[in-house]
Design an enzyme around this catalytic site. Structure first.
Site, PDB file in Angstrom:
ATOM      1  N   LYS A 109      79.473  49.283  60.051  1.00 51.79           N
ATOM      2  CA  LYS A 109      80.497  49.767  60.980  1.00 51.79           C
ATOM      3  C   LYS A 109      80.626  48.816  62.167  1.00 51.79           C
ATOM      4  O   LYS A 109      79.649  48.536  62.867  1.00 51.79           O
ATOM      5  CB  LYS A 109      80.115  51.173  61.451  1.00 51.79           C
ATOM      6  CG  LYS A 109      81.183  51.905  62.237  1.00 51.79           C
ATOM      7  CD  LYS A 109      80.721  53.342  62.486  1.00 51.79           C
ATOM      8  CE  LYS A 109      81.780  54.209  63.106  1.00 51.79           C
ATOM      9  NZ  LYS A 109      81.311  55.621  63.219  1.00 51.79           N
ATOM     10  N   GLU A 147      81.447  59.344  55.224  1.00 55.14           N
ATOM     11  CA  GLU A 147      80.496  58.758  56.171  1.00 55.14           C
ATOM     12  C   GLU A 147      79.234  59.607  56.215  1.00 55.14           C
ATOM     13  O   GLU A 147      79.287  60.836  56.219  1.00 55.14           O
ATOM     14  CB  GLU A 147      81.136  58.675  57.554  1.00 55.14           C
ATOM     15  CG  GLU A 147      80.252  58.015  58.599  1.00 55.14           C
ATOM     16  CD  GLU A 147      80.907  57.910  59.962  1.00 55.14           C
ATOM     17  OE1 GLU A 147      80.513  57.023  60.725  1.00 55.14           O
ATOM     18  OE2 GLU A 147      81.820  58.716  60.257  1.00 55.14           O
ATOM     19  N   CYS A 168      85.166  55.029  59.707  1.00 51.88           N
ATOM     20  CA  CYS A 168      85.501  55.997  60.745  1.00 51.88           C
ATOM     21  C   CYS A 168      86.198  55.375  61.955  1.00 51.88           C
ATOM     22  O   CYS A 168      87.382  55.083  61.908  1.00 51.88           O
ATOM     23  CB  CYS A 168      84.245  56.768  61.148  1.00 51.88           C
ATOM     24  SG  CYS A 168      84.611  58.321  62.014  1.00 51.88           S
TER      25      CYS A 168
END
Length: 314
Positions: free
Chosen positions: A144, A53, A186
């Site tokens: 995301k 990331e 994440c």
């Protein structure tokens, strides 16, 4: 009579590499270092390579606007998005499928007033992963979905939504020689529905570039990787940046690959390194035969989340 044996999710064995990259404030240096490490991973035989990331920049709300690059319309020019073109070249030059960690993305749209006149452009930022083929072509983009907004007393407070906007789709990517993978970022790993839908859409691996911290990392990083693997009987790859205690944000590190029985096949420590694992479709099928969850689910008792109105790209 047609065979009732399920077709293999992973068509042939493949080596996957997670590059636990050390990054700093110099974007060009980060891109150059990533290229060196992707080359190193490919030279070890890896055909799927994962970056962490925010691999091209420091991680943090204060940094996202400064490092953000426009990705639309696609493809952007090299001047607009040096990271896009660097990733494409890394994939092409090494003949690998490249999950390009994530980069801050800038999306600019004109605002139109009620009278029809254009107002000032509005800027929106995303945390975005770009996935490239061995020919260097863009296969998919994942923004995301779940933003990292947490407040742990005595631990960490962080609010991505102060700067970032969330994506609105699950991402499934077809790698023709191997099968399907899903890419998320994440904090997305904490939401099992996303993983369940991807697994039931036929993915052999769930890939999460991520940057857990020194509070949540030791508590949940490994646990979540194993949970998503055992829930769905697929491989899970977690790829973190290397830890830099001089940075604003301290990444946990510990990039890892987990097998369909939730065994951790390989795990890094906190420094820059590359970890690799060999993925085999027989392992997925053995897990599903030994513990036949796919035949035992009770959709008469609870809904199948993969049959709902989920938005996903493939």
């Amino acid at each position: 009579m047609a065979s009732s044996t399920p077709s293999p999710l992973l068509k042939q064995p493949v080596k996957l590499a997670c590059v636990q990259l050390a990054t700093g404030p110099d974007k060009a240096a980060n891109l150059s270092r990533a290229a060196d490490k992707v080359r190193e991973a490919a030279s070890s035989g890896a055909k799927i390579v994962v970056l962490p990331e925010c691999f091209n920049s420091p991680y943090g709300c204060a940094h996202f606007p400064q490092y953000a690059e426009p990705l639309l319309p696609s493809p952007p020019s090299p001047e607009q998005s040096p990271s896009f073109h660097a990733l494409s070249a890394m994939a092409r030059d090494n003949g690998v499928y490249l999950i390009g960690g994530s980069i801050p993305e800038l999306y600019t749209a004109p605002s139109t007033a009620a009278n029809g006149k254009e107002e000032e452009e509005t800027k929106t930022y995303f945390n975005t992963s770009l996935i490239f083929s061995p020919s260097g072509s863009l296969l998919a983009t994942h923004r995301k979905v779940h933003l990292f907004d947490i407040d742990i007393p005595g631990g960490i407070t962080f609010k991505e939504s102060d700067v970032l906007s969330p994506g609105n789709k699950l991402t499934v990517v077809d790698l023709p020689e191997y099968g399907r993978i899903s890419v998320a970022i994440c904090y997305d790993v904490r939401f099992p529905e996303l993983a369940m839908i991807a697994a039931r859409k036929g993915c052999f691996a769930l890939v999460y570039p991520g940057a857990f911290n020194l509070t949540t990392g030791p508590l949940h990083w490994r646990l979540l990787g194993q949970a998503r693997a055992v829930d769905n009987q697929v491989y899970v790859a977690l790829c973190s940046p290397a830890r830099d205690m001089s940075a604003d944000y301290h990444a946990w590190g510990h990039s890892m690959v987990v097998d369909p029985m939730a065994k951790v096949l390989v795990e890094a420590e906190e420094t820059e390194t590359i970890v690799t694992a060999d993925l085999d479709g027989d392992m997925i099928e053995a897990a599903r035969k030994g513990i036949p969850l796919r035949d035992q689910r009770r959709f008469d008792v609870y809904p199948d989340v993969s049959q709902g109105k989920a938005r996903y790209e493939e």
